[in-house]
Scaffold this active site. Structure first.
Site, short mmCIF file in Angstrom:
data_model
loop_
_atom_site.label_atom_id
_atom_site.label_comp_id
_atom_site.label_asym_id
_atom_site.label_seq_id
_atom_site.Cartn_x
_atom_site.Cartn_y
_atom_site.Cartn_z
CB THR A 125 -0.85 -0.05 1.05
OG1 THR A 125 -1.82 -1.17 1.00
CG2 THR A 125 -1.98 1.49 1.72
N GLY A 159 -1.72 -3.18 5.41
CA GLY A 159 -1.72 -4.25 5.45
C GLY A 159 -2.72 -3.99 7.20
#
Length: 521
Positions: free
Chosen positions: A334, A417
């Site tokens: 991410t 996460g």
């Protein structure tokens, strides 16, 4: 590029130096924090392709000049034609890769909302750096090289990924150039025709046609039906601060639970202090609560406000007191970026493909790497997050804005996460525990219950070298095995942080564990 900066007009931090530069150019051309965040986000879709892109999702928190904060949820839904029975027949649990875990990509719709909120520069301007990098090439970053090596087999197995990221039968190494001409053409189309090119237009049709040959249920109608939402954020009180996060299907409430439990239990809030073990137990209890309840907001059996009410927090505090050392796993690829300006705009933005290279599929005609966000569903029919057509999965992305009274105090975000609440909590606790600069907060040794790479419920903590002995011993006494990693390590995530000083100036930093930098003026 420097990891920290200070300024009075604007501030920006991202995980890749070229994205930070793109955002800074937007500021200097007369744009605001929305323009800077948008230019950086689109650039990251090209230069950090293992972590985010056109085929992923996006969440953001936006502070407007009038002080109002809104949450942007640009996460996609499972395809309407998804055959759940077929997936159940083939799998005991949700697969992690492949066509069955592809959900509607929401990132471009998030870019659109960000621009329409009040950006000053033309839409197409945000795409100029990214298009140039896609066609002209960019060097493989340290983080990308690590993922290419780790996922070498998966990349070799996908023709779209292999054509871009392999040469001479091997994955590209750090510093080697890579080009993405199909993605560049896609971005040119989106720049010219807007988000409709994806959600009902040429790009979307080419994407779904290509994915259909691989067995994906994603259809043009799914893209046409997609909408990003602007909703009120969740707010939690911590000391004299109001901490704002995105509501479900984001896991943001977990951060608010962690901070509330720190206060309720009256512990030393320093993650490197003698009560680090209790903080680890708090993270475990909040993580288990998320795993019980988080889902699409329309499917949750327990309202988010109930998860933050006094009685529920008291029950979680009892779990901690019982010294239950079970933990929740964490994994994620991410990006997070933060931007703020003197006019009062502030953005915490997170976009992601979920795992590294998401589903493991790059659709060749468009150059779009598809996320595997559908892997976040469960096949348990009794769970609110059970897989269903047209449903949003439980989501890890969680931007953060912090206010003191009616003034912005911090903009924060991290990759990581399911560990994102832990990372954000540790950073905010470090801010509150001592008068530290943004770069000091991010550079401090970090630890995570469950780490970022292990499935299941392991009672261990991944900790960077340099964690003080008192903290390490406290974590061990709480029942966790301590697994050491060299510092700085991407295994404990990378975050970005803007702190607003009492005089209104900005102190901004980018995590040394990433490939980025911070800029301010």
């Amino acid at each position: 590029m420097e990891l920290s900066a200070a300024g009075e007009r604007w501030a920006l931090a991202t995980p890749h130096a070229l994205a930070t530069e793109a955002g800074a150019v937007a500021f200097e051309r007369g744009g605001n924090a929305l323009d800077a965040a948008l230019a950086a986000a689109v650039t990251l879709a090209v230069v950090y392709p293992h972590m985010c892109g056109v085929g992923g999702d996006l969440f953001a928190l936006i502070q407007r000049p009038d002080g109002q904060t809104v949450a942007l949820n640009a996460s996609g839904r499972a395809p309407a034609r998804l055959d759940v029975d077929r997936i159940r027949a083939r799998h005991r649990e949700m697969p992690s890769r492949g066509p069955d875990v592809i959900t509607v990509p929401g990132a471009v719709s998030g870019w659109d909302v960000l621009h329409r909120e009040g950006a000053l520069l033309p839409w197409a301007d945000a795409f100029t750096p990214a298009i140039a990098y896609a066609h002209g090439g960019v060097a493989v970053s340290r983080s990308l090289a690590g993922t290419l090596d780790e996922l070498s087999g998966e990349i070799a197995a996908d023709p779209g990924l292999a054509a871009i990221f392999r040469a001479g039968g091997r994955p590209l190494a750090a510093g080697e150039p890579f080009v993405q001409p199909a993605l560049g053409a896609t971005l040119q189309t989106v720049a010219a025709y807007g988000p409709a090119a994806v959600y009902g237009g040429e790009v979307g049709r080419r994407l779904t046609d290509g994915l259909a040959t691989l067995g994906s249920a994603l259809a043009p109608a799914d893209l046409e039906a997609h909408r990003a939402d602007l909703v009120p954020p969740l707010v939690g009180r911590f000391g004299d601060l109001d901490v704002r996060v995105a509501p479900p299907n984001s896991q943001g409430f977990v951060l608010l639970q962690i901070l509330a439990l720190v206060e309720r239990l009256g512990i030393d809030p320093d993650p490197a202090g003698p009560e680090a073990g209790t903080l680890a137990l708090i993270a475990s209890a909040a993580g288990r609560d998320r795993d019980r309840h988080l889902a699409d907001a329309d499917a949750m059996a327990v309202h988010p406000s109930t998860l933050l009410d006094d009685g529920h927090l008291a029950a979680l505090a009892d779990e901690v007191r019982a010294r239950d050392a079970a933990t929740a796993a964490a994994r994620g690829d991410t990006i997070a970026l933060v931007a703020a300006d003197v006019q009062g705009w502030a953005v915490s933005l997170i976009q992601s493909l979920a795992a590294g290279f998401g589903s493991g599929i790059c659709e060749p005609a468009t150059g779009i790497v598809l996320q595997n966000r559908g892997a976040g569903f469960t096949l348990d029919p009794e769970h609110p997050n059970v897989l269903a057509p047209g449903k949003r999965p439980a989501h890890t992305l969680m931007p953060v804005l912090v206010h003191r009274g009616d003034r912005l105090a911090a903009a924060a975000g991290t990759m990581g996460g399911y560990a994102q609440p832990q990372i954000n909590a540790q950073n905010l606790l470090r801010v509150s525990a001592a008068n530290r600069s943004a770069v000091e907060v991010l550079a401090a040794p970090r630890w995570l219950v469950g780490g970022m790479d292990v499935e299941g419920d392991p009672p261990f903590v991944v900790a960077e070298e340099g964690l003080p002995v008192a903290a390490a011993e406290a974590i061990a006494r709480a029942g966790y095995r301590l697994d050491r990693v060299a510092a700085p390590s991407e295994d404990v995530g990378h975050a970005h942080l803007i702190l607003v000083r009492p005089d209104g100036s900005f102190d901004v930093a980018s995590d040394p564990r990433a490939d980025g930098g911070a800029m301010a003026s």
